[in-house]
Design a protein around this motif. Structure first.
Motif, PDB file in Angstrom:
ATOM      1  N   ARG A 293       0.876  -1.164   0.000  1.00 36.63           N
ATOM      2  CA  ARG A 293       0.000   0.000   0.000  1.00 36.63           C
ATOM      3  C   ARG A 293       0.911   1.210   0.000  1.00 36.63           C
ATOM      4  NH1 ARG A 293      -3.204   3.209   3.528  1.00 36.63           N
ATOM      5  NH2 ARG A 293      -1.850   2.541   5.229  1.00 36.63           N
ATOM      6  N   LYS A 294       0.925   1.976   1.090  1.00 34.61           N
ATOM      7  CA  LYS A 294       1.740   3.194   1.086  1.00 34.61           C
ATOM      8  C   LYS A 294       3.163   2.954   1.588  1.00 34.61           C
ATOM      9  CE  LYS A 294      -1.859   6.614   1.315  1.00 34.61           C
ATOM     10  NZ  LYS A 294      -2.471   7.710   2.048  1.00 34.61           N
ATOM     11  N   GLY A 295       3.291   2.144   2.623  1.00 32.74           N
ATOM     12  CA  GLY A 295       4.621   1.881   3.169  1.00 32.74           C
ATOM     13  C   GLY A 295       5.233   3.095   3.846  1.00 32.74           C
ATOM     14  N   LYS A 296       4.418   3.800   4.641  1.00 34.23           N
ATOM     15  CA  LYS A 296       4.892   5.021   5.323  1.00 34.23           C
ATOM     16  C   LYS A 296       4.648   4.872   6.827  1.00 34.23           C
ATOM     17  CE  LYS A 296       5.372   8.202   1.793  1.00 34.23           C
ATOM     18  NZ  LYS A 296       5.752   7.295   0.762  1.00 34.23           N
ATOM     19  N   ALA A 297       5.257   5.764   7.598  1.00 39.58           N
ATOM     20  CA  ALA A 297       5.012   5.788   9.047  1.00 39.58           C
ATOM     21  C   ALA A 297       4.004   6.886   9.361  1.00 39.58           C
ATOM     22  CB  ALA A 297       6.317   6.027   9.798  1.00 39.58           C
ATOM     23  N   GLY A 298       3.112   6.622  10.310  1.00 38.60           N
ATOM     24  CA  GLY A 298       2.200   7.673  10.784  1.00 38.60           C
ATOM     25  C   GLY A 298       0.936   7.832   9.963  1.00 38.60           C
ATOM     26  N   GLY A 299       0.689   6.932   9.024  1.00 39.84           N
ATOM     27  CA  GLY A 299      -0.516   7.024   8.190  1.00 39.84           C
ATOM     28  C   GLY A 299      -1.807   6.836   8.988  1.00 39.84           C
ATOM     29  N   TRP A 300      -1.689   6.339  10.225  1.00 42.63           N
ATOM     30  CA  TRP A 300      -2.891   6.143  11.059  1.00 42.63           C
ATOM     31  C   TRP A 300      -3.665   7.437  11.221  1.00 42.63           C
ATOM     32  CZ3 TRP A 300      -3.059   9.244  15.301  1.00 42.63           C
ATOM     33  CH2 TRP A 300      -1.855   9.698  15.832  1.00 42.63           C
ATOM     34  N   ARG A 301      -2.988   8.583  11.074  1.00 45.82           N
ATOM     35  CA  ARG A 301      -3.675   9.875  11.273  1.00 45.82           C
ATOM     36  C   ARG A 301      -4.833  10.078  10.300  1.00 45.82           C
ATOM     37  NH1 ARG A 301       1.547  10.851  12.419  1.00 45.82           N
ATOM     38  NH2 ARG A 301       1.965  11.616  14.519  1.00 45.82           N
ATOM     39  N   ASP A 302      -4.770   9.406   9.157  1.00 44.97           N
ATOM     40  CA  ASP A 302      -5.857   9.551   8.181  1.00 44.97           C
ATOM     41  C   ASP A 302      -7.086   8.714   8.557  1.00 44.97           C
ATOM     42  OD1 ASP A 302      -4.160  11.125   6.713  1.00 44.97           O
ATOM     43  OD2 ASP A 302      -3.467   9.473   5.429  1.00 44.97           O
ATOM     44  N   HIS A 303      -6.948   7.841   9.543  1.00 40.32           N
ATOM     45  CA  HIS A 303      -8.042   6.897   9.832  1.00 40.32           C
ATOM     46  C   HIS A 303      -8.506   6.891  11.282  1.00 40.32           C
ATOM     47  CE1 HIS A 303      -7.633   5.047   5.838  1.00 40.32           C
ATOM     48  NE2 HIS A 303      -6.352   5.330   5.990  1.00 40.32           N
ATOM     49  N   LEU A 304      -7.630   7.256  12.209  1.00 40.48           N
ATOM     50  CA  LEU A 304      -7.995   7.220  13.631  1.00 40.48           C
ATOM     51  C   LEU A 304      -8.121   8.641  14.153  1.00 40.48           C
ATOM     52  CD1 LEU A 304      -5.482   4.515  15.006  1.00 40.48           C
ATOM     53  CD2 LEU A 304      -7.752   4.166  13.996  1.00 40.48           C
ATOM     54  N   THR A 305      -9.067   8.856  15.065  1.00 38.38           N
ATOM     55  CA  THR A 305      -9.168  10.172  15.701  1.00 38.38           C
ATOM     56  C   THR A 305      -8.057  10.289  16.746  1.00 38.38           C
ATOM     57  OG1 THR A 305     -10.568   9.336  17.474  1.00 38.38           O
ATOM     58  CG2 THR A 305     -11.696  10.119  15.470  1.00 38.38           C
ATOM     59  N   PRO A 306      -7.730  11.527  17.167  1.00 36.98           N
ATOM     60  CA  PRO A 306      -6.727  11.674  18.225  1.00 36.98           C
ATOM     61  C   PRO A 306      -7.146  10.926  19.499  1.00 36.98           C
ATOM     62  CG  PRO A 306      -7.168  13.791  17.178  1.00 36.98           C
ATOM     63  CD  PRO A 306      -8.154  12.814  16.605  1.00 36.98           C
ATOM     64  N   GLU A 307      -8.454  10.852  19.766  1.00 38.54           N
ATOM     65  CA  GLU A 307      -8.930  10.140  20.965  1.00 38.54           C
ATOM     66  C   GLU A 307      -8.649   8.639  20.845  1.00 38.54           C
ATOM     67  OE1 GLU A 307     -10.904  12.321  19.182  1.00 38.54           O
ATOM     68  OE2 GLU A 307     -10.488  13.949  20.604  1.00 38.54           O
ATOM     69  N   MET A 308      -8.895   8.107  19.656  1.00 39.05           N
ATOM     70  CA  MET A 308      -8.627   6.667  19.470  1.00 39.05           C
ATOM     71  C   MET A 308      -7.129   6.396  19.640  1.00 39.05           C
ATOM     72  SD  MET A 308     -11.002   6.098  16.129  1.00 39.05           S
ATOM     73  CE  MET A 308     -11.140   4.339  15.939  1.00 39.05           C
ATOM     74  N   ALA A 309      -6.313   7.259  19.038  1.00 40.31           N
ATOM     75  CA  ALA A 309      -4.863   7.074  19.149  1.00 40.31           C
ATOM     76  C   ALA A 309      -4.427   7.125  20.610  1.00 40.31           C
ATOM     77  CB  ALA A 309      -4.149   8.153  18.336  1.00 40.31           C
ATOM     78  N   ALA A 310      -4.992   8.086  21.348  1.00 39.75           N
ATOM     79  CA  ALA A 310      -4.605   8.229  22.758  1.00 39.75           C
ATOM     80  C   ALA A 310      -5.035   6.989  23.548  1.00 39.75           C
ATOM     81  CB  ALA A 310      -5.246   9.490  23.348  1.00 39.75           C
ATOM     82  N   ARG A 311      -6.194   6.451  23.194  1.00 38.25           N
ATOM     83  CA  ARG A 311      -6.680   5.245  23.911  1.00 38.25           C
ATOM     84  C   ARG A 311      -5.719   4.074  23.712  1.00 38.25           C
ATOM     85  NH1 ARG A 311      -9.094   1.200  25.861  1.00 38.25           N
ATOM     86  NH2 ARG A 311     -10.548  -0.220  24.846  1.00 38.25           N
ATOM     87  N   LEU A 312      -5.336   3.810  22.433  1.00 42.82           N
ATOM     88  CA  LEU A 312      -4.431   2.680  22.176  1.00 42.82           C
ATOM     89  C   LEU A 312      -3.053   2.946  22.789  1.00 42.82           C
ATOM     90  CD1 LEU A 312      -3.740  -0.047  20.981  1.00 42.82           C
ATOM     91  CD2 LEU A 312      -3.473   1.007  18.738  1.00 42.82           C
TER      92      LEU A 312
END
Ligand code: A3P
Length: 327
Positions: A293-312
């Motif tokens: 697919r993209k093969g990049k770091a930090g792409g989660w920002r396009d799919h997860l909210t900051p709240e979801m990221a903070a939870r994980l």
């Protein structure tokens, strides 16, 4: 659980239906064995690998939590270990998939079933390069050298979510009925393929710290996907040294390290015949091209909210507290 994973192949068949079951996401059943949610179909392969895999001292086992850079590591290790056998032009990675060059231990044993009595990898010439998604403590004993690749769990989750949809389409199976939020919640509970992710990483990380002081353990090299993106050549050198096949001065001068990096870059792998469109699939029916697919770091920002990221992040930080391992 104590030693439930050390059961024989016959006992495993009886054990499987008694293990805790997860069927919500992904679409194939997971069973919890020894604290990890593993695909049900792979469990006979775990017992078979324990019973029949015949390790050689120069074996290389590439280990990872799914969607953490397995395909890239397979390509890099295969290209590095077999660089004398395969000159750059006409290299198998220009035609085939890394998943054809390096097979998963537990999947190969599972697919072989009871047809064969011995090590399904017996005919592979040394040094053999194999892969696994098994947690460290479920590996067969004395597997030799292990290379682990670890990735930010948020990116591994997002990559897995998107891959699951592609794989379902490849197999012409209906997509998972669950939302990203539901799948994310299960991931945070550790209820995902090979999860909990953080416990998977921790097992290998601790093993990597035991060696070289503790010579009774497998040698484990612990790599990080994000660091490999920043410095691919440096990590290929580390890999080659660890595998006992360092680049010589002549090879350095000839640009061999960069040639391996280029050959294994996502751009060149995507162009290999097997990976273009729907050319070929894995034994499990997933198109080889779906692993890129993209093969990049930090792409989660396009799919997860900051709240979801903070939870994980909080779940992982709490689970790893005191271990010295951080993301
Ligand atoms: P993304 O979905 O974030 O792009 P795995 O190989 O463990 O299944 O992991 C798949 C992830 O690795 C995908 O991440 C994929 O794009 C990325 N990947 C595949 N080949 C790669 C390569 N040669 N270099 C860097 N990343 C690669």
């Amino acid at each position: 659980p104590t030693d439930e994973h050390l059961v024989s192949e016959g006992e495993m068949a009886k054990l499987i239906p008694t293990l805790p079951l997860e069927t919500r996401y992904p679409r194939f059943p997971l069973r919890r064995l020894s604290g990890f949610w593993l695909p049900e179909f792979v469990l006979p392969g775990v017992a078979a690998a324990h019973a029949r895999f015949d390790p050689r001292p120069d074996d290389v086992v590439l280990a990872s939590f799914p969607k953490s850079g397995t395909t890239w590591l397979k390509a890099l290790a295969f290209a590095t270990m077999h660089r004398d056998r395969h000159p750059a032009a006409g290299h198998p990675l220009r035609r085939g998939s890394p998943h054809e060059c390096v097979k998963f231990l537990e999947v190969s044993f599972a697919l072989a079933g009871n047809k064969e009595d011995d090590d399904v990898f017996a005919s592979l010439p040394s040094p053999r390069v194999l892969a696994t998604h098994l947690p460290y403590h479920l590996l067969p004993d004395r597997v030799g050298r292990v290379v682990y690749v670890c990735r930010d769990p948020k990116d591994a989750f997002v990559s897995g979510w998107l891959f699951t949809h592609k794989a379902m389409a490849d197999k012409q199976v209906a997509p998972p009925p669950h939302t990203l939020e539901e799948a994310f919640e299960l991931f945070c509970e550790g209820r995902c393929m090979c999860g909990p992710q953080w416990r998977h990483v921790l097992g290998y990380w601790e093993a990597s710290r035991r060696w070289p002081e503790d010579t009774n353990t497998n040698k484990v090299l612990f790599l990080r996907y994000e660091e490999m993106l920043l410095d691919p050549a440096g990590n290929v050198r580390r890999l080659a040294e660890f595998l006992g096949h360092p680049f010589s001065r002549e090879e350095e001068a000839a640009g061999t390290v960069d040639a391996v990096v280029d050959l294994c870059s996502i751009h060149s792998l995507k162009k290999a015949t097997a990976n273009v469109g729907g050319a070929t699939t894995t034994e499990l029916g997933v198109r080889h091209g779906s692993f890129f697919r993209k093969g990049k770091a930090g792409g989660w920002r396009d799919h997860l909210t900051p709240e979801m990221a903070a939870r994980l992040d909080a779940v992982v930080a709490q689970a790893l507290h005191g271990s010295g391992l951080t993301f």
